[in-house]
Design a protein around this motif. Structure first.
Motif, PDB file in Angstrom:
ATOM      1  N   GLN A  95      52.480  82.226  -9.817  1.00 52.25           N
ATOM      2  CA  GLN A  95      52.386  80.991  -9.655  1.00 52.25           C
ATOM      3  C   GLN A  95      50.714  80.466  -9.879  1.00 52.25           C
ATOM      4  O   GLN A  95      50.430  79.404 -10.461  1.00 52.25           O
ATOM      5  CB  GLN A  95      52.666  80.289  -8.172  1.00 52.25           C
ATOM      6  CG  GLN A  95      52.297  78.831  -8.140  1.00 52.25           C
ATOM      7  CD  GLN A  95      53.612  78.130  -8.844  1.00 52.25           C
ATOM      8  OE1 GLN A  95      54.586  78.566  -9.014  1.00 52.25           O
ATOM      9  NE2 GLN A  95      53.155  76.745  -9.203  1.00 52.25           N
ATOM     10  N   ARG A  96      49.955  81.296  -9.341  1.00 54.05           N
ATOM     11  CA  ARG A  96      48.699  81.091  -9.546  1.00 54.05           C
ATOM     12  C   ARG A  96      47.943  81.068 -11.031  1.00 54.05           C
ATOM     13  O   ARG A  96      47.228  80.321 -11.355  1.00 54.05           O
ATOM     14  CB  ARG A  96      47.714  81.948  -8.789  1.00 54.05           C
ATOM     15  CG  ARG A  96      47.784  81.520  -7.231  1.00 54.05           C
ATOM     16  CD  ARG A  96      46.818  82.033  -6.293  1.00 54.05           C
ATOM     17  NE  ARG A  96      45.577  81.642  -6.563  1.00 54.05           N
ATOM     18  CZ  ARG A  96      44.160  82.296  -6.447  1.00 54.05           C
ATOM     19  NH1 ARG A  96      44.328  83.478  -5.644  1.00 54.05           N
ATOM     20  NH2 ARG A  96      43.240  81.748  -6.832  1.00 54.05           N
ATOM     21  N   LEU A  97      48.575  82.081 -11.892  1.00 50.51           N
ATOM     22  CA  LEU A  97      48.154  82.390 -13.285  1.00 50.51           C
ATOM     23  C   LEU A  97      48.717  81.147 -13.834  1.00 50.51           C
ATOM     24  O   LEU A  97      48.101  80.509 -14.777  1.00 50.51           O
ATOM     25  CB  LEU A  97      48.807  83.429 -13.710  1.00 50.51           C
ATOM     26  CG  LEU A  97      48.598  83.795 -15.196  1.00 50.51           C
ATOM     27  CD1 LEU A  97      47.151  84.043 -15.721  1.00 50.51           C
ATOM     28  CD2 LEU A  97      49.340  85.019 -15.643  1.00 50.51           C
ATOM     29  N   LEU A  98      50.078  80.363 -13.578  1.00 53.07           N
ATOM     30  CA  LEU A  98      50.387  79.491 -14.407  1.00 53.07           C
ATOM     31  C   LEU A  98      49.916  78.167 -14.052  1.00 53.07           C
ATOM     32  O   LEU A  98      49.640  77.265 -15.014  1.00 53.07           O
ATOM     33  CB  LEU A  98      52.074  79.371 -13.965  1.00 53.07           C
ATOM     34  CG  LEU A  98      52.583  80.616 -14.322  1.00 53.07           C
ATOM     35  CD1 LEU A  98      54.277  80.453 -13.807  1.00 53.07           C
ATOM     36  CD2 LEU A  98      52.949  80.469 -16.057  1.00 53.07           C
ATOM     37  N   ASN A  99      49.241  78.015 -12.856  1.00 48.92           N
ATOM     38  CA  ASN A  99      48.371  76.761 -12.393  1.00 48.92           C
ATOM     39  C   ASN A  99      47.089  76.821 -13.311  1.00 48.92           C
ATOM     40  O   ASN A  99      46.604  75.909 -14.014  1.00 48.92           O
ATOM     41  CB  ASN A  99      47.973  76.687 -11.092  1.00 48.92           C
ATOM     42  CG  ASN A  99      49.181  76.179 -10.296  1.00 48.92           C
ATOM     43  OD1 ASN A  99      49.695  75.637 -10.612  1.00 48.92           O
ATOM     44  ND2 ASN A  99      49.381  76.707  -9.060  1.00 48.92           N
ATOM     45  N   LEU A 100      46.543  78.091 -13.679  1.00 45.55           N
ATOM     46  CA  LEU A 100      45.354  78.377 -14.449  1.00 45.55           C
ATOM     47  C   LEU A 100      45.730  77.830 -15.922  1.00 45.55           C
ATOM     48  O   LEU A 100      44.955  77.036 -16.456  1.00 45.55           O
ATOM     49  CB  LEU A 100      44.856  79.388 -14.281  1.00 45.55           C
ATOM     50  CG  LEU A 100      43.486  79.766 -15.054  1.00 45.55           C
ATOM     51  CD1 LEU A 100      42.524  80.675 -13.893  1.00 45.55           C
ATOM     52  CD2 LEU A 100      43.769  80.753 -16.155  1.00 45.55           C
ATOM     53  N   MET A 157      44.213  73.489  -6.638  1.00 38.22           N
ATOM     54  CA  MET A 157      43.191  72.500  -7.383  1.00 38.22           C
ATOM     55  C   MET A 157      42.092  73.362  -7.973  1.00 38.22           C
ATOM     56  O   MET A 157      41.501  73.310  -9.127  1.00 38.22           O
ATOM     57  CB  MET A 157      42.624  71.863  -6.229  1.00 38.22           C
ATOM     58  CG  MET A 157      43.360  70.635  -5.699  1.00 38.22           C
ATOM     59  SD  MET A 157      42.707  70.029  -4.304  1.00 38.22           S
ATOM     60  CE  MET A 157      43.751  69.519  -3.170  1.00 38.22           C
ATOM     61  N   VAL A 158      41.727  74.494  -7.172  1.00 45.45           N
ATOM     62  CA  VAL A 158      40.835  75.698  -7.754  1.00 45.45           C
ATOM     63  C   VAL A 158      41.293  76.379  -8.995  1.00 45.45           C
ATOM     64  O   VAL A 158      40.546  76.439  -9.922  1.00 45.45           O
ATOM     65  CB  VAL A 158      40.590  76.507  -6.488  1.00 45.45           C
ATOM     66  CG1 VAL A 158      39.602  77.782  -7.294  1.00 45.45           C
ATOM     67  CG2 VAL A 158      39.776  76.082  -5.318  1.00 45.45           C
ATOM     68  N   ASP A 159      42.514  76.657  -8.769  1.00 42.71           N
ATOM     69  CA  ASP A 159      43.108  77.332 -10.199  1.00 42.71           C
ATOM     70  C   ASP A 159      43.316  76.499 -11.328  1.00 42.71           C
ATOM     71  O   ASP A 159      42.974  76.990 -12.618  1.00 42.71           O
ATOM     72  CB  ASP A 159      44.363  78.014  -9.782  1.00 42.71           C
ATOM     73  CG  ASP A 159      44.414  79.011  -8.984  1.00 42.71           C
ATOM     74  OD1 ASP A 159      43.323  79.563  -8.575  1.00 42.71           O
ATOM     75  OD2 ASP A 159      45.603  79.312  -8.267  1.00 42.71           O
TER      76      ASP A 159
END
Length: 184
Positions: A95-100, A157-159
């Motif tokens: 999920q974090r990679l996709l947000n980025l 938000m950060v990603d």
């Protein structure tokens, strides 16, 4: 027909389809006033930003029409890197990679859209700040609008902001090769 508009993949894909048609029309209109590279970059930037909105503010799954007040989150999660889903309902992956990755095209297109103008440095910096603000606004809406059944998370938000920054870097590489300021 109601299921199509109450959330999930069909609603997201319909929204992205509408955005594609509208951005094509915007690109054709901008070609009247701007050089092709700039016109298409601006149209694609608007499309990228709109797609982010559709993908992040459409309910992930069909949700009930009413969510009880006691079931609604009252604050944003500040558990950085904390529990997040393993993947995405359309694409696999973290999920974090996709947000980025979701914000990379917008960052790259931001540079490409403004590279031709003398004020590009200022416009790109302001645009990057606007993309960070957009991410914060999305997370705030996810908190406030319980019906979309999404969660506000500082990690997102950060990603997202990091993705926009990576996109700006990629956009700088593209314009260094293409040199749109030399095109008519």
């Amino acid at each position: 027909m109601e299921g199509l508009w109450s959330g999930g993949i069909p609603t997201m894909l319909a929204g992205v389809g509408v955005i594609a048609v509208v951005s094509l029309l915007v690109g054709l209109l901008l070609r009247i006033f701007l050089p092709p590279f700039t016109a298409w970059s601006l149209a694609a930037l608007l499309a990228a930003v709109a797609c982010i909105g559709v993908l992040t503010l459409t309910p992930a799954y069909e949700v009930p029409s009413v969510i009880a007040a006691e079931d609604r989150p009252t604050s944003c999660s500040f558990d950085y890197g904390g529990p997040s889903p393993e993947g995405f309902w359309i694409l696999g992956g973290d999920q974090r990679l996709l947000n980025l990755v979701a914000f990379v095209p917008a960052g790259a297109l931001l540079v490409m859209a403004f590279a031709r103008w003398r004020a590009a440095r200022v416009l790109v910096l302001l645009g990057l700040v606007a993309l960070v603000g957009y991410s914060v606004g999305i997370e705030w809406l996810q908190l406030e609008v319980a019906r979309i059944d999404r969660a506000c998370d500082v990690t997102d938000m950060v990603d997202n902001s990091l993705g926009a920054l990576v996109g700006v870097g990629l956009g700088l590489l593209v314009v260094a090769v293409v040199r749109p300021w030399r095109r008519g």
